[in-house]
Scaffold this motif. Structure first.
Motif, short mmCIF file in Angstrom:
data_model
loop_
_atom_site.label_atom_id
_atom_site.label_comp_id
_atom_site.label_asym_id
_atom_site.label_seq_id
_atom_site.Cartn_x
_atom_site.Cartn_y
_atom_site.Cartn_z
N VAL A 163 -21.48 -12.44 -60.90
CA VAL A 163 -21.55 -10.99 -61.05
C VAL A 163 -23.01 -10.55 -61.08
O VAL A 163 -23.40 -9.58 -60.44
CB VAL A 163 -20.79 -10.56 -62.33
N ASN A 164 -23.81 -11.26 -61.83
CA ASN A 164 -25.22 -10.91 -61.93
C ASN A 164 -25.91 -11.04 -60.57
O ASN A 164 -26.76 -10.23 -60.22
CB ASN A 164 -25.94 -11.78 -62.97
N CYS A 165 -25.51 -12.07 -59.87
CA CYS A 165 -26.11 -12.24 -58.54
C CYS A 165 -25.70 -11.10 -57.62
O CYS A 165 -26.52 -10.59 -56.86
CB CYS A 165 -25.70 -13.57 -57.91
N ARG A 166 -24.45 -10.71 -57.69
CA ARG A 166 -24.00 -9.61 -56.84
C ARG A 166 -24.70 -8.31 -57.23
O ARG A 166 -25.10 -7.53 -56.39
CB ARG A 166 -22.48 -9.44 -56.94
N CYS A 167 -24.79 -8.19 -58.59
CA CYS A 167 -25.49 -6.98 -59.03
C CYS A 167 -26.93 -7.03 -58.60
O CYS A 167 -27.50 -6.02 -58.18
CB CYS A 167 -25.41 -6.84 -60.55
N ALA A 168 -27.56 -8.16 -58.70
CA ALA A 168 -28.94 -8.28 -58.28
C ALA A 168 -29.07 -8.09 -56.78
O ALA A 168 -30.00 -7.49 -56.32
CB ALA A 168 -29.47 -9.68 -58.67
N ASP A 169 -28.08 -8.59 -56.05
CA ASP A 169 -28.11 -8.40 -54.61
C ASP A 169 -27.97 -6.94 -54.26
O ASP A 169 -28.63 -6.46 -53.34
CB ASP A 169 -26.96 -9.20 -53.94
N LYS A 170 -27.14 -6.24 -54.97
CA LYS A 170 -26.94 -4.83 -54.68
C LYS A 170 -28.19 -4.02 -55.01
O LYS A 170 -28.51 -3.09 -54.34
CB LYS A 170 -25.74 -4.30 -55.45
N LYS A 171 -28.83 -4.39 -56.08
CA LYS A 171 -30.02 -3.64 -56.49
C LYS A 171 -31.14 -3.81 -55.48
O LYS A 171 -31.87 -2.89 -55.20
CB LYS A 171 -30.48 -4.09 -57.87
N LEU B 205 -9.29 -29.77 -76.40
CA LEU B 205 -9.64 -28.39 -76.67
C LEU B 205 -11.12 -28.13 -76.37
O LEU B 205 -11.48 -27.09 -75.83
CB LEU B 205 -9.34 -28.03 -78.13
N ARG B 206 -11.97 -29.09 -76.69
CA ARG B 206 -13.39 -28.95 -76.36
C ARG B 206 -13.58 -28.92 -74.84
O ARG B 206 -14.39 -28.17 -74.33
CB ARG B 206 -14.20 -30.11 -76.94
N GLY B 207 -12.80 -29.75 -74.15
CA GLY B 207 -12.87 -29.75 -72.70
C GLY B 207 -12.43 -28.41 -72.12
O GLY B 207 -13.06 -27.87 -71.22
N LEU B 208 -11.35 -27.86 -72.69
CA LEU B 208 -10.88 -26.55 -72.23
C LEU B 208 -11.92 -25.49 -72.55
O LEU B 208 -12.20 -24.60 -71.75
CB LEU B 208 -9.55 -26.19 -72.90
N THR B 209 -12.51 -25.58 -73.76
CA THR B 209 -13.54 -24.62 -74.16
C THR B 209 -14.74 -24.73 -73.25
O THR B 209 -15.30 -23.73 -72.80
CB THR B 209 -13.94 -24.85 -75.62
N ALA B 210 -15.13 -25.98 -72.97
CA ALA B 210 -16.29 -26.18 -72.08
C ALA B 210 -15.98 -25.68 -70.68
O ALA B 210 -16.83 -25.03 -70.03
CB ALA B 210 -16.65 -27.66 -72.05
N THR B 211 -14.75 -25.94 -70.21
CA THR B 211 -14.37 -25.47 -68.88
C THR B 211 -14.33 -23.95 -68.85
O THR B 211 -14.82 -23.32 -67.91
CB THR B 211 -12.98 -26.04 -68.50
N ALA B 212 -13.75 -23.36 -69.91
CA ALA B 212 -13.69 -21.91 -69.97
C ALA B 212 -15.09 -21.32 -70.05
O ALA B 212 -15.40 -20.31 -69.39
CB ALA B 212 -12.85 -21.48 -71.17
N THR B 213 -15.97 -21.91 -70.83
CA THR B 213 -17.34 -21.44 -70.94
C THR B 213 -18.05 -21.54 -69.60
O THR B 213 -18.77 -20.62 -69.19
CB THR B 213 -18.10 -22.25 -72.01
N THR C 79 -16.62 -21.57 -66.71
CA THR C 79 -16.03 -20.59 -65.79
C THR C 79 -16.60 -19.20 -66.06
O THR C 79 -16.97 -18.47 -65.13
CB THR C 79 -14.49 -20.57 -65.96
N VAL C 80 -16.70 -18.82 -67.31
CA VAL C 80 -17.26 -17.52 -67.67
C VAL C 80 -18.72 -17.45 -67.25
O VAL C 80 -19.18 -16.44 -66.70
CB VAL C 80 -17.09 -17.25 -69.19
N ALA C 81 -19.46 -18.51 -67.48
CA ALA C 81 -20.87 -18.53 -67.09
C ALA C 81 -21.00 -18.41 -65.58
O ALA C 81 -21.88 -17.69 -65.08
CB ALA C 81 -21.53 -19.81 -67.58
N THR C 82 -20.14 -19.09 -64.86
CA THR C 82 -20.17 -19.00 -63.40
C THR C 82 -19.85 -17.59 -62.95
O THR C 82 -20.50 -17.05 -62.05
CB THR C 82 -19.16 -20.00 -62.78
#
Length: 125
Positions: A115-123, A97-105, A107-110
């Motif tokens: 998204v932030n990079c795309r937003c930054a690129d667009k700006k 479960l920790r591995g899944l949580t870490a993987t999910a975290t 993935t979300v961070a990535t």
């Protein structure tokens, strides 16, 4: 009653009669009938015969108690092994479960970085 002998005094006769009576009572008492139908004397011989039997019964009882104790110890060992297995499974589940949580975290961070990079690129473009 015993026949009185002409050559003995009354006192001797009474002694002889009492002796014969005691002898007859002892003989009757010593021939007690056992459950198996065997006549056995009750003069202490039966106690000597019973001692080996009592010893054998004592040893059998001790053996039974030792076997029960051994069985209890085996059951306790099995229970401990089952508990240990349950703990190992719980630990594996927590780690997965920790591995899944870490993987999910991760993935979300990535995704956030992307998204932030795309937003930054667009700006900036």
């Amino acid at each position: 009653m015993a026949v009185r002998y002409a050559d003995c005094t009354r006192r001797q006769h009474l002694k002889r009669e009492a002796s014969e009576t005691r002898f007859a009572q002892t003989a009757d008492a010593s021939l007690s009938v056992s459950g198996a139908g065997d006549a056995s004397p009750s003069n202490g011989d039966s106690l000597q015969r019973q001692r080996p039997l009592q010893r054998q019964l004592q040893l059998q009882l001790q053996l039974q108690l030792q076997l029960q104790l051994q069985l209890q110890l085996q059951l306790q060992l099995q229970l401990q092994l089952q508990l240990q297995l349950q703990l190992q499974l719980q630990l594996q589940l927590q780690l997965s479960l920790r591995g899944l949580t870490a993987t999910a975290t991760a993935t979300v961070a990535t995704r956030n970085v992307n998204v932030n990079c795309r937003c930054a690129d667009k700006k900036y473009y």
